[in-house]
Design a protein around this motif. Sequence first.
Motif, short mmCIF file in Angstrom:
data_model
loop_
_atom_site.label_atom_id
_atom_site.label_comp_id
_atom_site.label_asym_id
_atom_site.label_seq_id
_atom_site.Cartn_x
_atom_site.Cartn_y
_atom_site.Cartn_z
N HIS A 185 37.66 40.69 24.81
CA HIS A 185 37.75 40.15 23.45
C HIS A 185 38.60 41.00 22.51
CE1 HIS A 185 34.86 37.07 24.51
NE2 HIS A 185 34.03 38.00 24.93
N HIS A 186 39.03 42.18 22.96
CA HIS A 186 39.98 42.93 22.15
C HIS A 186 41.35 42.27 22.30
CE1 HIS A 186 42.51 46.24 20.75
NE2 HIS A 186 41.43 46.78 20.22
N PRO A 187 42.13 42.18 21.22
CA PRO A 187 43.43 41.52 21.33
C PRO A 187 44.40 42.18 22.30
CG PRO A 187 43.18 42.62 19.20
CD PRO A 187 41.83 42.60 19.84
N LYS A 188 44.15 43.44 22.66
CA LYS A 188 45.02 44.13 23.61
C LYS A 188 44.40 44.24 25.01
CE LYS A 188 47.45 46.96 20.18
NZ LYS A 188 47.83 48.35 19.78
N ALA A 189 43.31 43.52 25.25
CA ALA A 189 42.67 43.58 26.57
C ALA A 189 43.62 43.09 27.64
CB ALA A 189 41.40 42.73 26.57
N ARG A 190 43.61 43.80 28.79
CA ARG A 190 44.44 43.42 29.93
C ARG A 190 43.54 43.16 31.12
NH1 ARG A 190 49.73 45.36 29.92
NH2 ARG A 190 49.91 44.28 31.92
N PHE A 191 43.81 42.09 31.82
CA PHE A 191 43.03 41.72 33.01
C PHE A 191 43.90 41.90 34.25
CE2 PHE A 191 41.08 39.58 29.48
CZ PHE A 191 39.71 39.67 29.74
N ASN A 192 43.42 42.68 35.18
CA ASN A 192 44.15 42.96 36.40
C ASN A 192 44.03 41.76 37.35
OD1 ASN A 192 45.20 43.97 38.81
ND2 ASN A 192 44.47 46.03 38.40
N GLU A 193 45.12 41.08 37.59
CA GLU A 193 45.07 39.87 38.39
C GLU A 193 44.86 40.14 39.88
OE1 GLU A 193 48.31 37.27 37.47
OE2 GLU A 193 47.81 37.22 35.33
N ASP A 194 44.81 41.42 40.26
CA ASP A 194 44.46 41.73 41.64
C ASP A 194 43.04 41.30 41.98
OD1 ASP A 194 46.95 42.81 42.03
OD2 ASP A 194 46.32 44.90 41.83
N VAL A 195 42.25 41.01 40.94
CA VAL A 195 40.88 40.55 41.17
C VAL A 195 40.84 39.12 41.70
CG1 VAL A 195 40.46 39.58 38.86
CG2 VAL A 195 38.56 40.54 40.15
N CYS A 196 41.90 38.35 41.48
CA CYS A 196 41.87 36.93 41.80
C CYS A 196 41.60 36.63 43.28
CB CYS A 196 43.16 36.27 41.34
SG CYS A 196 43.29 36.13 39.55
N PRO A 197 42.31 37.25 44.22
CA PRO A 197 41.99 36.96 45.63
C PRO A 197 40.59 37.44 46.03
CG PRO A 197 43.62 38.71 45.46
CD PRO A 197 43.50 38.12 44.10
N ILE A 198 40.10 38.50 45.37
CA ILE A 198 38.75 39.00 45.66
C ILE A 198 37.71 37.95 45.26
CG2 ILE A 198 37.02 40.74 45.09
CD1 ILE A 198 39.31 42.74 44.73
N GLY A 199 37.85 37.44 44.03
CA GLY A 199 36.90 36.45 43.56
C GLY A 199 36.94 35.18 44.39
N SER A 200 38.13 34.73 44.73
CA SER A 200 38.26 33.50 45.52
C SER A 200 37.66 33.68 46.91
CB SER A 200 39.73 33.11 45.63
OG SER A 200 40.26 32.78 44.37
N ALA A 201 37.92 34.85 47.52
CA ALA A 201 37.38 35.11 48.86
C ALA A 201 35.86 35.16 48.85
CB ALA A 201 37.94 36.42 49.40
N CYS A 202 35.29 35.80 47.82
CA CYS A 202 33.82 35.89 47.74
C CYS A 202 33.20 34.52 47.51
CB CYS A 202 33.43 36.84 46.62
SG CYS A 202 33.78 38.58 46.96
N LEU A 203 33.81 33.71 46.66
CA LEU A 203 33.30 32.37 46.40
C LEU A 203 33.38 31.51 47.66
CD1 LEU A 203 34.94 31.76 42.91
CD2 LEU A 203 32.49 31.66 43.36
N ALA A 204 34.50 31.59 48.35
CA ALA A 204 34.67 30.75 49.54
C ALA A 204 33.79 31.23 50.69
CB ALA A 204 36.14 30.76 49.97
N HIS A 205 33.50 32.53 50.75
CA HIS A 205 32.68 33.05 51.82
C HIS A 205 31.24 32.57 51.71
CE1 HIS A 205 31.80 35.88 55.07
NE2 HIS A 205 30.71 36.21 54.42
#
Length: 245
Positions: free
Chosen positions: A225-245
């Motif tokens: 919620h900070h205007p300068k917050a950065r989200f590391n998109e390396d998390v995307c394959p991790i989240g997708s793999a965990c959901l699909a598993h």
Amino acid sequence: HAAMLLTAAKMLKENEDLIDGTIKFMFQPAEETFEGSKNMIENGILENPKVDAALAYHVSPGKMPVGLFMYNSKDTMMYSVDGFKITIKGKGSHGAYPHVGVDPINIGVHVHLALQELIARESDNEAREKLVRRMKEVAKKTAEVYNGTAEIEMISEVPPLICNPEFTNEIVSYMKETNIPGLMPYPDVSASASEDFAVIAEKVPSTFMYLSAGYMDERGEYPAHHPKARFNEDVCPIGSACLAH
């Protein structure tokens, strides 16, 4: 969140013949205003077919490595929100003659300060650690005229998020089976924020987890919620793999 869930849906669809049962994908709107889950429940998200359990992931920025998954299988994971509104009725007057009116804004300021002291003065140490108050003040005032009313409003209600212990531990065991490099459990997390998914968790056995999406350098200096917050998109394959598993 949407990218991870869409990818998981694609992966699961490609392996549909291996799935015994039905999976629903919940793209939840209006989480920040505590309206999304309620609206989806009202429109049948948990019915036809009936939902047996629910899993939610939430990415978390900050100074932390990608790969942490944070959960709570023992206690309250996220806090509740209780709402109220106070309307102060004053007496309107011209701004040049405040002594002939009753200024509701001035009264509201004193009410606001008094409410801020409630936790410090009226709660014991244990409760104080679990109480957070956030208010917005609504008052209309022009340069020359005091309006006759003012309002102090707490944000709307949502229950605490309490995950089902057995289901949470079951999901943790599945995640450990994925053998994703760097995937690390972080148990017993409790956050003073609130979460609209709690409404789902009240209805069916559920679990909610944070997936770290931070950086260990200066990009991790800012929280969600900070205007300068950065989200590391390396998390995307991790989240997708965990959901699909």
